[in-house]
Design a protein around this motif. Structure first.
Motif: not given
Length: 1513
Positions: A248-249, A271-273, A278-279, A282-288
């Motif tokens: 999912w991530l 949640k939290g740290p 994880q963001c 995994k370099q999740i796009p900032t908006a997502r």
């Protein structure tokens, strides 16, 4: 509508089925009739239909065959119709009730085989049409709003439920089938053109058209308004296995996967740290990533709301947001700290992502902005040089928010300037230069656009120095700096107990600069510095007053002042110096006190160089009209009139001479007596052998001047002295040139053969005449002599008159001439044994000037070599001493001298025991002769023996001398003893330092003796007797030592002129280098006088401290180093328990401030008599306010230092008397009123001088004075009322605006001077200031209600004087509020009252900001804004919230959002609810999700769109 259309379109299908059932297949078994699907028209299902049992329920299935497909190509699956319809319609058109359909399900075996989930097993029971089902074209009468797609469609069929209209079988349905009736009423029969056309052609057709369009728009608005409730729900969280969560991530990190697909469920536990990690990982796009954070936060906050009720829920939400903010800041700090543990590229990528994510979260209001900015400021403050670039990057991102609020901008500005200081201190590499450039840009931006952040800083003085980092190339930088500095002046003493430095006037700075000048003097450099402080008339008057004031010492001031005035009047300045000088002359003896002989000498120098016109002066004097009022011109005449008799006339023409003589003759001044006096002095000098180069002059006769002759010279006018000095100059030049008339230069023959007595006499006369110009010319001539004695005398003269000679001639030229003669004569072997005295004097000159270090070292080495080569050089003989020694008949004295002479001649080495024996023998013989009436012969003989004896062992001889002086403290024959001391000092056998060290030990020896006597068995009476005798002896000894240092030959010692001049030079050198020792001697003599309680000693001390020489010496100390005078003389006598010495301090400072001793009005004997008669008056008995009032009259730029000292003595005396009597003193009240009266009556220039007197007060006295001033100003009857204040202070002033302004400035000056005495806590003045603020608001808003008696100034009028008066009172009130800012701070435990006062005061200041009178005056507005900003610093959050609500209900406060903060949270929307007033609804930042659910709804938002009457488009 859909059902009707389906049924209508399927009538043909129903009829065919009823006519020929076999056409569509055979029937089904009877066992499978329940439930039986009912087809349109009541037919049977297809023959391929079969029943499938799923979960114990009967299901229908369709067996597809190729024949049926070919037979019925119109049939398709009903599910396809459903999903196609879903995809091609809008959400607004699918809100009708859905039909339940029969959906075919796979078998249980297929479900198990496909490993379907439990969700798939529970699908609803839906019947789908077979693909072979017949289809029909869509009807043309279909509504344009129909949700069905255009083209072929299936006929409608429904399972049998028993309640459908087709389930009822009757004749009509059997015959005709089921069909929909046409709605004729809803169909337009014809066009509206026939109806509306004629209406539009009428006169009101346009109105009709407008009404029709309005009606259409209203109907459209009504039909399109959203009325459905909100269907918003955040995506639910589901616990997923690790693999599915990672998948999912990964889908979240993939921009190609739509968020609507991911919004069905989000993984639980992130949640939290962990979420941030994880963001970032995994370099999740900032908006997502922000979308994911919103989903998690919305679920968390909804959970908190379900748990809490009311304020508990709100507190829980706030706490969670603060925790989330803390977790984000910890994540950033952790990422920054991982720099050393990760690869550069990985860390850089993660760092950039973290900064970008934090910026997005901050911009979307997904964290506590206040807490985040506070963390950032702390992070920036504690960042090192390595982390500072990253911190500055964050600063550019949050710049607007940091500058928006006072609570952040002030601290941010301080941190930026502090970091600039650190970077400038470490400016070593290119990185520091880049940081400094970025910091400079930030500081410049703050200065130009956000100056409020620099106002009211706690350490403004330090930050002001750091503002050099600002880019001064910007055009408005200097103006902005001046604005910030001026706005900080009223707030300067607010933080940390900082003392506000007083603004020193340019005149005071100029006087201090002139007082602290050091050698050598550079006239051009001095004038440039003075011209930068003063200009024009002020510069001329300052130089003139400094040169002639009676509060300064030194003749060099006169010549330096004349040189500066000449430079000012010459190119390129061309200042008019005579007009200001004439104006000053008219004010002398009225407002200015001067030394008259210095004044006349200054005018004489200007006249000599033709910079002061005699003709202009005579015209001015006659035009002034004072000559007709003066009948007799004497010493008591005004100074500008007496100048007529003193001004030199050797440069004047005949007309001016005759006019002067006429004016003087009419005023009973005999000009012929002046000429006769000059002739008599010439005859006296000629009789002394002056300018007689004959070798037949009797060597036993010294051509000196006696006392009466000296007094005769001193009594001459400056005119006669100038003529006499010119005669001496011409005669001396003729003397040295007539010996060789054929040569043009100065001949050495006349100078080499000149007796030393000739030069000594010329020098003595010129010094008595006070004409140093001629003396310098004489010295320049004699420096070409080859006579060592003449050169030594010339060097001695230069040392004694060093300051004056440095003004008149370059000091380097004197030294170069002496050095040249030394090098010249050094080459002559015959001159070698005579060089000793010259080397010693020349080295002293170089030490005094502190220049030519290499030459000094060379001469010192030469002196050492001379002593080793000529150990027994000939001692210089004194003519007087030799003449006296010829008549010596004392055999014992001759024996000791003969032994010294014998040892001297044979060159023997004398051991220390023999030297000690000879010394003691000589001393004993000399002490024996003290009882003789005429003991001068013995003293001179002993001095000659000591001079030779000291050459054997200098150090041991000095040690013996010190022991001998210590033994002689209790000697009863003190006068002969100090005659011997004077003779020994003149002969360099004794040092003045030795006498001073011995005298300084007197008090300690006396105290030790008292302790020993007290421990013995003597009675109390005998103890007192011995103590008094010891103190008396010590006091007499110290007095005699001071007499020797201060006065010229006080013991009438028989000295030659050379020895007398040497003694005078050594006294001056000691006074210059040993200021502290002399002051300690004065203090000890006062203490010993108090301990002895002897009247004779008291009278001696009185005469000493009142003598002109002592006062001149002490004035010099007070001018050059006043702190030294305070530390060593005043403060030790002001200590507790020493109140008996305060009267001595009063006497001493009064004598220093009394300038009648040197102004020439009274004879010196009369001055001493007047002073001694006033000594018996105890000044401590005079009221303190009376002394303060008289002191204010004496205060000026030259006496301010002594006046401060006097003020400190007055207040200490008053406090000591109050503490001794045990009563509370009222000094503060009386002195405060005296200060206010004096300052209010003083001129603008003297007001600052008077105010400076308060700065010397201790904290208690200053606090009392300040409290009395506050009480006068804040009283209800005198608040902003000038007339009542004048009456209460009993001031002889008019009741006008100018008086009110002057009085307000006086109050403000006293408050500023005592600002350091404000208590930091525990004061009850806060509530009083709040009440006065309310009173001020009432006064400026509606004056008529407050001014029943007409005593208030008209603030609303356009009179400039009235505005200035109000400005002064207003600034005073604001300054009091700022000074008492600590009183508004809430105590640590009790916060209610103090917080209320602080809030009320801030509310009052905000009301002032709203007032038009304040807003239209820029200076008033900036002042109030600065004070309000200082009150906002440290304001509690609850108080700040209350003030925001208060100001929100009032008129908009300028800069209110900056002071108290903007609205919290993100945005707010205004909406109408049930016909009420518009309400504000906060937009929940955490629930602003773009795609919260897979299903799209028209009201799928957090706040229902119905609240805002939203419409569909």
């Amino acid at each position: 509508m859909e059902n009707a259309e389906s049924r209508t379109a399927s009538r043909s299908y129903t009829a065919d089925l009823a006519a020929d059932p076999k056409r569509y297949g055979s029937g089904i078994n009877s066992a499978d009739r329940s439930p039986i699907p009912t087809f349109v028209g009541g037919g049977s299902p297809c023959p391929e239909t079969k029943v499938i049992n799923a979960r114990r329920k009967r299901r229908l299935g369709f067996a597809v065959s190729s024949q049926s497909i070919q037979a019925a190509p119109q049939f398709v699956q009903p599910s396809s119709i459903y999903y196609k319809s879903l995809r091609t319609t809008s959400p607004q058109q699918n809100r009708g009730p859905r039909r339940k359909q029969i959906q075919l399900q796979p078998s249980k075996a297929e479900i198990m085989r496909n490993n379907a989930s439990r969700r798939d097993k529970l699908k609803p029971y839906v019947l789908e049409p077979s693909p072979q089902a017949q289809r029909y074209p869509q009807s043309n009468r279909q509504s344009p709003q129909s949700t069905q797609a255009r083209g072929l469609r299936f006929c409608g069929f429904y399972p049998w439920r028993g309640n459908h209209q087709e389930d009822i079988v009757n004749d009509t349905y059997a015959k005709l089938g089921s069909f929909d009736k046409l709605s004729v009423a809803k169909q337009p029969l014809s066009s509206a053109r026939l109806i509306l056309g004629p209406a539009f052609k009428q006169r009101n057709g346009l109105r009709t058209l407008s009404w029709r369009f309005s009606e259409i728009m209203a109907r459209r608005r009504m039909y399109s308004t959203v009325t459905t409730p909100s269907t918003f729900k955040p995506p639910p969280r589901v616990t997923l296995p690790e693999q599915k969560r990672e998948a999912w991530l990964r889908d979240l990190a993939n921009p190609m996967v739509p968020l609507r697909k991911l919004s069905r469920t989000i993984p639980h536990g992130l949640k939290g740290p962990s979420l941030l990690d994880q963001c970032a990982t995994k370099q999740i796009p900032t908006a997502r990533a922000v979308w994911f954070v919103r989903c998690v936060g919305a679920n968390e906050l909804r959970g908190l709301r379900r748990k809490g009720v009311g304020s508990l829920a709100v507190g829980g939400e706030s706490k969670w947001i603060k925790e989330w903010t803390g977790q984000l800041t910890q994540f950033l700090e952790k990422t920054i700290g991982a720099c050393m543990t990760m690869a550069d590229d990985l860390w850089q990528a993660k760092m950039h992502y973290s900064i970008r994510l934090a910026a997005y979260l901050y911009a979307e209001h997904l964290l506590d902005r206040t807490g985040f900015l506070e963390w950032y400021l702390s992070f920036l403050d504690g960042s090192s040089m390595d982390v500072l670039p990253f911190a500055l990057v964050l600063a550019t991102m949050f710049w607007d928010d940091l500058m928006k609020l006072r609570r952040f901008s002030k601290r941010f500005a301080e941190i930026i300037l502090t970091k600039s200081e650190i970077v400038m201190a470490n400016n070593t590499d290119s990185q520091c230069l880049s940081l400094l450039r970025r910091l400079s840009i930030m500081a410049s931006n703050m200065l130009l656009s956000h100056r409020e952040s620099l106002v009211g800083s706690g350490d403004w003085e330090r930050l002001n120095k750091l503002l050099v980092v600002v880019d001064h190339r910007l055009g408005a930088a200097e103006i902005c700096l001046e604005n910030v500095a001026s706005r900080n002046i009223p707030l300067y003493g607010l933080k940390g107990g900082l003392e506000r430095p007083s603004k020193v006037s340019g005149r005071r700075k100029a006087v201090d600069y002139l007082d602290n000048l050091t050698l050598p003097y550079n006239t051009k450099a001095i004038y440039r510095r003075l011209s930068s402080l003063l200009s024009g008339t002020e510069l001329v008057s300052c130089i003139f007053e400094w040169a002639v004031t009676s509060l300064r010492t030194g003749q060099h001031r006169v010549y330096l002042g004349a040189d500066l005035l000449r430079y000012a009047a010459s190119e390129p300045q061309y200042l008019d110096i005579q007009t200001p000088i004439l104006e000053l002359l008219s004010n002398i003896d009225v407002h200015i006190k001067v030394k008259r002989h210095d004044l006349f000498l200054l005018i004489s120098e200007l006249v000599r160089t033709r910079y002061f016109s005699i003709g202009t002066y005579l015209k001015w004097l006659i035009a002034k009209g004072v000559m007709s009022k003066i009948n007799c011109l004497d010493e008591s005449s005004p100074c500008y009139v007496r100048l007529l008799a003193e001004i030199p006339m050797h440069t004047a023409n005949t007309m001016h001479r005759n006019l002067r003589n006429t004016l003087l003759k009419d005023r009973s001044f005999d000009c012929s007596s002046e000429e006769r006096s000059v002739i008599e002095i010439r005859e006296i000098l000629s009789s002394k052998g002056m300018f007689n180069m004959s070798q037949h002059t009797p060597p036993d006769k010294y051509p000196g001047l006696f006392g009466k002759e000296l007094e005769r010279i001193r009594s001459l006018t400056r005119t006669a002295k100038s003529e006499l000095a010119l005669w001496l100059k011409a005669s001396f030049q003729a003397l040295v040139t007539k010996e060789q008339p054929g040569q043009s230069g100065w001949p050495n023959l006349a100078l080499n053969t000149m007796p030393t007595t000739q030069f000594i006499l010329i020098r003595q006369v010129l010094e008595e005449l006070g004409d140093m110009i001629v003396l310098v010319e004489v010295i320049i001539i004699v420096l070409a002599s080859d006579n060592w004695d003449i050169l030594t005398l010339a060097a001695d003269t230069i040392i004694f008159n060093l300051e004056t000679f440095c003004v008149l001639h370059p000091l380097e030229d004197f030294i170069q001439r002496l050095y040249s003669q030394y090098k010249k004569l050094q080459m002559q072997p015959s001159q070698q044994p005579l060089i000793k005295g010259f080397l010693s004097t020349f080295i002293d000159l170089l030490h005094a000037t502190n220049i030519y270090g290499a030459v000094r070292r060379e001469l010192e080495n030469a002196s050492i070599a001379y002593h080793s080569q000529y150990p027994r050089s000939t001692v210089a003989r004194s003519p007087v001493s030799d003449d006296f020694l010829d008549d010596i008949s004392d055999v014992d004295m001759m024996d000791s001298n003969e032994e010294v002479e014998r040892l001297w001649n044979i060159g023997a080495v004398v051991e220390k025991p023999d030297l000690s024996r000879i010394f003691e023998t000589t001393v004993s013989n000399m002490e024996t002769s003290f009882d003789d009436a005429d003991n001068q012969h013995h003293i001179l003989s002993a001095t000659k023996g000591f001079t030779k004896l000291r050459q054997f062992d200098t150090d041991f001889f000095d040690d013996l001398s010190q022991r001998w002086v210590g033994r002689m403290q209790s000697c009863t024959n003190r006068m002969p003893l100090f005659r011997a001391f004077s003779s020994l000092i003149a002969a360099s056998c004794l040092k003045i330092e030795t006498l001073a060290e011995t005298a300084l030990k007197t008090l300690s020896q006396h105290n030790e003796g008292v302790c020993k006597i007290s421990a013995s068995l003597y009675s109390q009476a005998s103890n007192l007797l011995i103590q008094a005798i010891s103190a008396f002896d010590g006091g007499i000894f110290v007095i005699l030592v001071l007499d020797l240092i201060v006065h010229e030959n006080p013991f009438n010692t028989a000295l030659s002129a050379k020895e007398f001049y040497t003694l005078k030079r050594k006294r001056k050198t000691f006074a210059t280098n040993s200021c502290a020792e002399i002051l300690q001697l004065f203090r000890q003599v006062i203490e010993l006088c108090g301990l002895s309680q002897d009247e004779d000693l008291r009278q001696r001390v009185l005469r000493l401290v009142s003598s002109i020489s002592a006062l001149e010496l002490l004035r010099g100390f007070a001018t050059q180093n006043l702190d030294l005078l305070k530390v060593h003389l005043v403060e030790p006598l002001l200590q507790p328990g020493k109140s008996q010495y305060i009267s001595w301090l009063h006497l001493l400072v009064d004598n220093l401030l009394d300038d009648n001793d040197c102004n020439g009005l009274w004879p010196q004997s009369l001055i001493m008599t007047r002073r001694l008669s006033s000594l018996d008056t105890d000044n401590t008995e005079v009221d303190a306010h009376v002394q303060v009032a008289s002191l204010l009259d004496l205060a000026n730029d030259f006496s301010i230092g002594l006046c401060k000292l006097k003020m400190q003595i007055i207040l200490n005396a008053d406090l000591n008397s109050a503490s001794f009597s045990g009563e509370s003193t009222t000094a503060g009240n009386t002195i405060a009123r005296s200060f206010i009266r004096g300052i209010a009556s003083a001129s603008h220039d003297r007001r600052k001088i008077c105010t400076d007197l308060v700065t010397v007060l201790n904290k208690d006295c200053a606090s009392k004075i300040r409290a009395d001033v506050e009480e006068l100003f804040l009283d209800w009857s005198t608040f902003f009322r000038t007339r009542q204040l004048i009456d209460q202070l009993d001031l002889p002033l008019a009741h006008d605006h100018a008086t009110g302004e002057s009085l307000a400035r006086a109050f403000l000056s006293v408050v500023e001077a005592t600002s350091t005495s404000v208590p930091t806590a525990g004061s009850h003045i806060a509530s009083s200031l709040v009440e006065r603020m309310a009173k001020l608001l009432q006064m400026i808003s509606n004056r008529s209600d407050d001014d029943d008696n007409g005593t208030l100034p008209d603030f609303s009028c356009r009179n400039r004087e009235a505005r200035e008066e109000f400005r002064c009172w207003f600034v005073l009130l604001m300054r009091l509020i700022v000074l008492h800012r600590p009183a508004f701070a809430p105590p640590p435990k009790s916060t209610t009252a103090a917080s209320a006062d602080q809030a009320r005061m801030l509310a009052g200041l905000c009301c002032l900001l709203q007032h038009d009178m304040i807003r239209h005056d820029e200076s008033h507005f900036e002042l109030v804004l600065g004070v309000a900003a200082s009150f906002c610093d440290g304001l509690p959050d609850d108080t700040r919230l209350q003030l925001k609500r208060y100001c929100k209900a009032k008129k908009v406060v300028p800069m209110g959002s900056y002071l108290m903060g903007a609205k919290d949270g993100a945005e707010s929307l205004r909406a109408l609810q049930k016909g009420k007033k518009p309400l504000e609804f906060a937009a929940k930042a955490w629930e602003r999700l773009a795609e919260p659910t897979p299903n799209i709804g028209e009201n799928d938002v957090t706040l229902s769109l119905a609240l805002f009457r939203a419409r569909r488009f």
